[in-house]
Design a protein around this motif. Sequence first.
Motif, PDB file in Angstrom:
ATOM      1  N   GLU A 166       0.815  -1.214   0.000  1.00 56.08           N
ATOM      2  CA  GLU A 166       0.000   0.000   0.000  1.00 56.08           C
ATOM      3  C   GLU A 166       0.850   1.266   0.000  1.00 56.08           C
ATOM      4  OE1 GLU A 166      -3.223   0.080   2.698  1.00 56.08           O
ATOM      5  OE2 GLU A 166      -3.899  -1.939   2.216  1.00 56.08           O
ATOM      6  N   SER A 170       0.959   4.040  -2.983  1.00 59.37           N
ATOM      7  CA  SER A 170       0.594   5.422  -2.661  1.00 59.37           C
ATOM      8  C   SER A 170       1.553   6.432  -3.269  1.00 59.37           C
ATOM      9  CB  SER A 170       0.535   5.611  -1.132  1.00 59.37           C
ATOM     10  OG  SER A 170       1.841   5.663  -0.567  1.00 59.37           O
ATOM     11  N   ARG A 251       2.084  14.449  -3.185  1.00 58.53           N
ATOM     12  CA  ARG A 251       1.970  13.032  -2.867  1.00 58.53           C
ATOM     13  C   ARG A 251       2.126  12.741  -1.380  1.00 58.53           C
ATOM     14  NH1 ARG A 251       5.969  11.387  -6.068  1.00 58.53           N
ATOM     15  NH2 ARG A 251       4.606  11.184  -7.875  1.00 58.53           N
ATOM     16  N   PRO A 253       1.086  13.904   1.684  1.00 59.53           N
ATOM     17  CA  PRO A 253       0.017  13.669   2.661  1.00 59.53           C
ATOM     18  C   PRO A 253      -0.589  12.265   2.576  1.00 59.53           C
ATOM     19  CG  PRO A 253      -0.202  15.837   1.695  1.00 59.53           C
ATOM     20  CD  PRO A 253       0.862  15.134   0.905  1.00 59.53           C
ATOM     21  N   ASN A 254      -0.778  11.769   1.339  1.00 57.99           N
ATOM     22  CA  ASN A 254      -1.331  10.429   1.170  1.00 57.99           C
ATOM     23  C   ASN A 254      -0.348   9.370   1.644  1.00 57.99           C
ATOM     24  OD1 ASN A 254      -3.242   8.444   0.255  1.00 57.99           O
ATOM     25  ND2 ASN A 254      -1.951   8.138  -1.544  1.00 57.99           N
ATOM     26  N   VAL A 255       0.953   9.604   1.401  1.00 57.93           N
ATOM     27  CA  VAL A 255       1.978   8.660   1.858  1.00 57.93           C
ATOM     28  C   VAL A 255       1.984   8.592   3.381  1.00 57.93           C
ATOM     29  CG1 VAL A 255       4.454   8.167   1.903  1.00 57.93           C
ATOM     30  CG2 VAL A 255       3.401   9.076  -0.173  1.00 57.93           C
ATOM     31  N   SER A 257      -0.505   9.291   5.474  1.00 55.77           N
ATOM     32  CA  SER A 257      -1.715   8.610   5.935  1.00 55.77           C
ATOM     33  C   SER A 257      -1.589   7.100   5.774  1.00 55.77           C
ATOM     34  CB  SER A 257      -2.923   9.128   5.154  1.00 55.77           C
ATOM     35  OG  SER A 257      -4.089   8.407   5.503  1.00 55.77           O
ATOM     36  N   THR A 258      -1.092   6.669   4.623  1.00 54.15           N
ATOM     37  CA  THR A 258      -0.935   5.234   4.363  1.00 54.15           C
ATOM     38  C   THR A 258       0.076   4.618   5.313  1.00 54.15           C
ATOM     39  OG1 THR A 258      -1.417   5.619   2.016  1.00 54.15           O
ATOM     40  CG2 THR A 258      -0.394   3.513   2.598  1.00 54.15           C
TER      41      THR A 258
END
Length: 331
Positions: A166, A170, A251, A253-255, A257-258
């Motif tokens: 994941e 991401s 990119r 913020p998504n990294v 969160s993941t």
Amino acid sequence: MKKYLKYLVIFLGVFGAILGGGIFAINRYYNATSFEEFEAIYQEQEIEEVEEIETAEEKEQRELDERYGKTRRVNILLVGIDGVRTDTLMVLSYDQEDNMLDIISIPRDTYIDLYGYRDPARKKINSVYGYPEGRGGIKGTAEAVSKILGVTIHNYAVVDYKGVREIVDSIGGVEVDIPFRMVYDDPYDTPPLKIRFEKGKKLLDGEDAVKYLRWRKNNSGAAGGEGDLGRISRQQEFVMVAMKKAMNPIRLPNVISTGLQNTKTSLTLTEALYYGTKALNMNDTDINAYSLPGEDRLENGAWYFEHDREKTRALMRNLYRGIRPVEDEGN
């Protein structure tokens, strides 16, 4: 390896800046990802309480660890798990006074006989995580690593293959230069593992990244890249590229969160951000990586990596004394 760590600490620093005013809410979620109560572990002798005479060098090492344990040097065990086994073991040993970081990688086949199990597979350190009767888990693994290195393990961080998949997805995949043809099948894995990579550059998505990181040998038996030690080196290079790609403002913020959803650790968010902020001031000469000294050996039809106890103790003593870089005499 040094570049990878530089990207890692930058990642943590940016992470802290982004969180800013929401740190208390995030900290609450972050702590919920931790599992198993964990206190610093120092495994001083055989778990079976076998009487051992402490040498002068071992006594000196123990006293150094007791002196600097939580005030100067912090040792964090990084664990990659595959079901009930550990697939990657690394200790990040951080010297807070000199702001330097030493990384010690431990091969998954390292020999350790803790409870007298007859099964040869139980004598490899990667099996300790799955020991029954409360002997395993992250605590048991930390005890085994502490016993081998002779130092205290203060904290841990754990990620599994799902988390790796994941996180890689991401960031849109990771490009690697595959050094040789990789062909391997494991029909007994769940689901069955099938690895097919040709030599050359390739953009790996999450699923292919896990396969690349897991590869140890071809079906023909050819290791190709120095067995487990070569695998450790490839894993380090992979993470370096992944961290560099994650340093994108869109990119990131998504990294983040993941990563939070797929990592379990005994570190609080405050501690992680503290170490990350301190590490931002490191340069290449402040970061050094080592592999556990030792060699492969065959015993009763099973291959193990047997660490050299004297060289390991010498390595850790020198690191604690601030002698860097230390020549990796074991490999």
